[in-house]
Design a protein around this motif. Structure first.
Motif, PDB file in Angstrom:
ATOM      1  N   ILE A  26       1.652   5.256  10.398  1.00  0.00           N
ATOM      2  CA  ILE A  26       2.304   4.362   9.656  1.00  0.00           C
ATOM      3  C   ILE A  26       1.540   3.056   9.225  1.00  0.00           C
ATOM      4  O   ILE A  26       1.735   2.720   8.248  1.00  0.00           O
ATOM      5  N   LEU A  27       0.701   2.686  10.204  1.00  0.00           N
ATOM      6  CA  LEU A  27      -0.084   1.476   9.765  1.00  0.00           C
ATOM      7  C   LEU A  27      -1.062   1.791   8.657  1.00  0.00           C
ATOM      8  O   LEU A  27      -1.028   0.862   7.895  1.00  0.00           O
ATOM      9  N   GLY A  28      -1.501   3.028   8.699  1.00  0.00           N
ATOM     10  CA  GLY A  28      -2.466   3.435   7.766  1.00  0.00           C
ATOM     11  C   GLY A  28      -1.714   3.336   6.200  1.00  0.00           C
ATOM     12  O   GLY A  28      -2.202   3.065   5.266  1.00  0.00           O
ATOM     13  N   LEU A  29      -0.484   3.851   6.241  1.00  0.00           N
ATOM     14  CA  LEU A  29       0.188   3.974   4.898  1.00  0.00           C
ATOM     15  C   LEU A  29       0.573   2.642   4.693  1.00  0.00           C
ATOM     16  O   LEU A  29       0.596   2.260   3.418  1.00  0.00           O
ATOM     17  N   LEU A  30       0.817   1.911   5.391  1.00  0.00           N
ATOM     18  CA  LEU A  30       1.406   0.509   5.031  1.00  0.00           C
ATOM     19  C   LEU A  30       0.154  -0.309   4.629  1.00  0.00           C
ATOM     20  O   LEU A  30       0.219  -1.372   3.944  1.00  0.00           O
ATOM     21  N   LEU A  31      -1.039  -0.042   4.940  1.00  0.00           N
ATOM     22  CA  LEU A  31      -2.532  -0.534   4.318  1.00  0.00           C
ATOM     23  C   LEU A  31      -2.417  -0.244   2.925  1.00  0.00           C
ATOM     24  O   LEU A  31      -2.872  -1.193   2.002  1.00  0.00           O
ATOM     25  N   GLU A  32      -1.990   0.764   2.582  1.00  0.00           N
ATOM     26  CA  GLU A  32      -1.901   1.298   1.002  1.00  0.00           C
ATOM     27  C   GLU A  32      -0.761   0.505   0.477  1.00  0.00           C
ATOM     28  O   GLU A  32      -0.846   0.423  -0.931  1.00  0.00           O
ATOM     29  N   GLY A  33       0.200  -0.086   0.949  1.00  0.00           N
ATOM     30  CA  GLY A  33       1.346  -0.747   0.143  1.00  0.00           C
ATOM     31  C   GLY A  33       2.539  -0.618   1.177  1.00  0.00           C
ATOM     32  O   GLY A  33       2.670  -0.251   2.242  1.00  0.00           O
ATOM     33  N   ASN A  34       3.420  -1.679   0.743  1.00  0.00           N
ATOM     34  CA  ASN A  34       4.804  -1.846   1.448  1.00  0.00           C
ATOM     35  C   ASN A  34       5.498  -0.651   1.146  1.00  0.00           C
ATOM     36  O   ASN A  34       5.662  -0.049  -0.047  1.00  0.00           O
ATOM     37  N   HIS A  35       6.370  -0.341   2.485  1.00  0.00           N
ATOM     38  CA  HIS A  35       7.073   1.050   2.184  1.00  0.00           C
ATOM     39  C   HIS A  35       8.389   0.943   3.279  1.00  0.00           C
ATOM     40  O   HIS A  35       8.187   0.122   4.235  1.00  0.00           O
ATOM     41  N   HIS A  36       9.297   1.617   2.696  1.00  0.00           N
ATOM     42  CA  HIS A  36      10.562   1.824   3.647  1.00  0.00           C
ATOM     43  C   HIS A  36      10.229   3.232   4.525  1.00  0.00           C
ATOM     44  O   HIS A  36       9.446   3.967   4.119  1.00  0.00           O
TER      45      HIS A  36
END
Length: 192
Positions: free
Chosen positions: A7-17
């Protein structure tokens, strides 16, 4: 911890739901090595938000659907991500395969009963090989090299598993599972 890392890694790439996080995880083949249940993702997102590792940046309201909260990673979340990432690289876990516990006793099984089961596993392994290769082919031009290493690793593991199952099946149908003292590795056979 693996879910938090993803989750943190994907949020490093951009803001998400959270639902977008799940879709990205599935799109990248993460469902092949971790469970992607929405409840687990929402729970992990809630925990990360409570601990101030992520924060809500926007809530999208709709009359026909529940509100969608978009999250971003915080500075604390970046530090936690780095700790979790480095921990995963340091962790050494033994390889577990569901067949390992049964293999030493497989010589006692009825070949006519075990053979179709192994053939089914071989078909599943062939599917995993094809799926892993297809995932790589579809993404190799749009993901960073680090993600390509993951995809190639999944493909190579699937190929190894398939080759191993085929050798096991061959020994089963040839009645060789009880043979003692004969080398199994190809390079050992050449030496003998």
């Amino acid at each position: 911890m693996s879910m938090k890392l993803a989750i943190l890694g994907l949020l490093l790439e951009g803001n998400h739901h959270p639902y977008e996080i799940r879709l990205k995880m599935k799109d990248r083949g993460m469902d092949q090595y971790t469970k992607l249940q929405m409840g687990s993702i929402y729970y992990a997102v809630d925990r990360l938000a409570e601990e101030h590792y992520i924060e809500a940046v926007e809530t999208i309201q709709s009359d026909s659907r529940p509100d969608k909260t978009i999250y971003r990673i915080t500075d604390n979340g970046r530090r936690l991500f780095e700790l979790l990432l480095l921990k995963k690289f340091r962790d050494i876990e033994p390889v577990h395969h569901p067949l390992y516990i049964a293999l030493p006793f497989s010589r006692h099984a009825e070949p006519d009963v075990l053979a179709p089961i192994l053939l089914g596993r071989i078909r599943d392994a062939e599917h995993r090989v094809n799926q892993a290769y297809q995932l790589y082919e579809e993404h190799k031009h749009i993901v960073p090299r680090s993600a390509q290493h993951l995809m190639v690793g999944m493909y190579e593991h699937a190929r190894t598993d398939l080759d191993w199952l085929k050798r096991l099946y061959e020994d089963l149908v040839e009645g060789r599972l009880g043979v003692i003292g004969e080398p199994l590795l190809p390079e050992e056979k050449d030496e003998g």
